[in-house]
Scaffold this active site. Structure first.
Site, mmCIF file in Angstrom:
data_model
loop_
_atom_site.group_PDB
_atom_site.id
_atom_site.type_symbol
_atom_site.label_atom_id
_atom_site.label_comp_id
_atom_site.label_asym_id
_atom_site.label_seq_id
_atom_site.Cartn_x
_atom_site.Cartn_y
_atom_site.Cartn_z
ATOM 1 N N TRP A 130 72.053 53.716 18.700
ATOM 2 C CA TRP A 130 71.104 54.773 19.047
ATOM 3 C C TRP A 130 70.684 54.581 20.505
ATOM 4 C CZ3 TRP A 130 65.289 54.346 18.536
ATOM 5 C CH2 TRP A 130 64.659 55.587 18.714
ATOM 6 N N ASP A 211 66.484 47.437 12.686
ATOM 7 C CA ASP A 211 65.944 48.796 12.811
ATOM 8 C C ASP A 211 66.419 49.588 11.594
ATOM 9 O OD1 ASP A 211 64.967 51.250 13.500
ATOM 10 O OD2 ASP A 211 66.205 51.522 15.282
ATOM 11 N N LYS A 246 62.460 60.275 8.079
ATOM 12 C CA LYS A 246 63.527 60.920 7.314
ATOM 13 C C LYS A 246 63.256 60.872 5.822
ATOM 14 C CE LYS A 246 65.725 60.369 11.379
ATOM 15 N NZ LYS A 246 65.081 59.790 12.583
#
Length: 397
Positions: A130, A211, A246
């Site tokens: 990311w 993460d 999410k």
């Protein structure tokens, strides 16, 4: 005075969303940004979350500042989700947890604390990862390099190269890992491979920074936490940030947490103090509303069961769309090896071969992907998956 300020090119993903928004074509398809959509192409409001909001909204308590570390109830349920309810490591007080501004806030606070006490520490992120991982770490002063992770030729995980690289790293090197649903590739390690990485971390005395933004969207809430539990079993120190954007579909509430796993309760107490100080000099305290919604869902047995079923449904829809995309691609371009899609999981798939065709996909077909070739599978539905597959197949023929 401000004439010396340089221009900012903008975030490529967020800039792409503006182009998608302004595209007048009614059949445009957005598989770029990492958000979960339902089969109607809408961002869902989970029933469990809506019920929790009614409970929170009914409270007559004033809206005061939270502590620097956030709501204690929120931090408790965050720990239980990651480490397991009544986990020995929690009962021993070895985990310091704070509520953060999403996963990004956790990464920032953790990076600042580490750089303060380990000024010579360097960081390693997966290739690819990311984009904000590198930006946040470099913003905290880290020198960042990438470790091998994904082979763009085979379009699959390159575990051997990853393990070989980590074997060469110096003690106290910070290693950013994705426990599940790797962003952007969707290519995850299996349990045996994670066990091997944990052993390398122990042998080389590396420091993992996990993460986890998609727990539950890979295999299950429990199985997606395998790496977390494996590191605990190995009795290793590590940091983990997680996000509820999410899996609760509450992106704008910025709900996340950061945990530091320590050798004992005394270390954890000092780690908590340093995280609090980092928060104080940054944003002072986290926002309350979204955190209260999350803790209400996770504390209430009925709402917790409902939420878990909704996460299961999200995961199953993503898996079905992945299969449908693969089926369509095999129909429109059977000569190409599309099976890499089936080895990936979570919200994303990764097809570097599509990267050079990004503009063609947008301009000719109205299909928005990001420039790396990442595909947000959660943006597909039964109404657009066939057209997406046809567009991908057409540009690669």
């Amino acid at each position: 005075m401000f004439s010396t300020l340089s221009a900012y090119a903008g975030d490529p993903i967020l800039s792409l969303q503006l182009a998608y928004r302004d595209d007048p074509r009614p059949d445009k398809i957005n598989v770029s940004i990492g958000m979960y959509y339902d089969d109607d192409g809408s961002i869902p409001r989970l029933e469990s979350v809506q019920r929790a909001q009614k409970i929170v909204n009914a409270s007559t308590a004033p809206s005061t500042y939270l502590p620097m570390s956030g709501s204690p109830a929120y931090c408790k349920v965050a720990q239980e989700l990651l480490f397991g309810k009544d986990a020995d490591i929690l009962l021993a007080g070895r985990v310091a947890t704070i509520q953060t501004l999403g996963g990004s806030g956790g990464l920032k606070v953790g990076s600042d604390v580490l750089k303060k006490f380990f000024p010579n520490m360097v960081a390693r992120v997966s290739d690819p990862t990311w984009d904000n991982h590198r930006a946040i770490l470099e913003g905290s002063g880290f020198t960042v390099e990438a470790y091998p992770y994904f082979n763009p030729v085979t379009q699959r995980l390159d575990f051997e190269a990853m393990a070989e690289y980590l074997h060469t790293q110096a003690e106290q090197t910070l290693i950013v890992l994705h426990p599940c649903c790797h962003n952007p590739t969707g290519a995850d390690l299996n349990f045996a491979q994670w066990d091997e990485i944990v052993q390398i971390i122990a042998d080389r005395k590396l420091l993992p920074f996990l993460d986890m933004a998609y727990q539950g969207l890979g295999e299950s809430l429990e199985r997606d936490a395998y790496l977390v539990r494996a590191l605990v079993r190995a009795d290793l120190p590590f940091l983990i940030c997680n996000s509820y954007s999410k899996i609760f579909s509450i992106y704008g509430e910025r709900c996340g947490s950061l945990s530091m796993v320590c050798a004992n309760a005394d270390e954890a107490s000092r780690a908590m103090g340093q995280m609090q100080q980092a928060v104080r000099r940054n944003y002072s305290s986290p926002p309350a509303y979204g955190g209260h919604v999350v803790e209400t869902v996770l504390q209430n047995a009925e709402l917790r069961a409902l939420w878990e079923s909704e996460v299961d449904a999200m995961r199953e829809r993503i898996q079905f769309m992945r299969l449908e995309l693969h089926r369509g691609l095999m129909r429109f371009h059977p000569a190409y090896d599309w099976d890499f899609l089936l080895a990936q999981r979570g919200m994303f798939s990764y097809a570097p071969a599509l990267a050079p065709h990004m503009q063609e996909l947008i301009e000719k077909f109205g299909v928005y992907i990001i420039e790396s070739g990442r595909i947000c599978v959660a943006g597909l539905n039964t109404h657009n998956v066939e057209r997406t597959a046809k567009a991908f197949a057409t540009v690669l023929k």
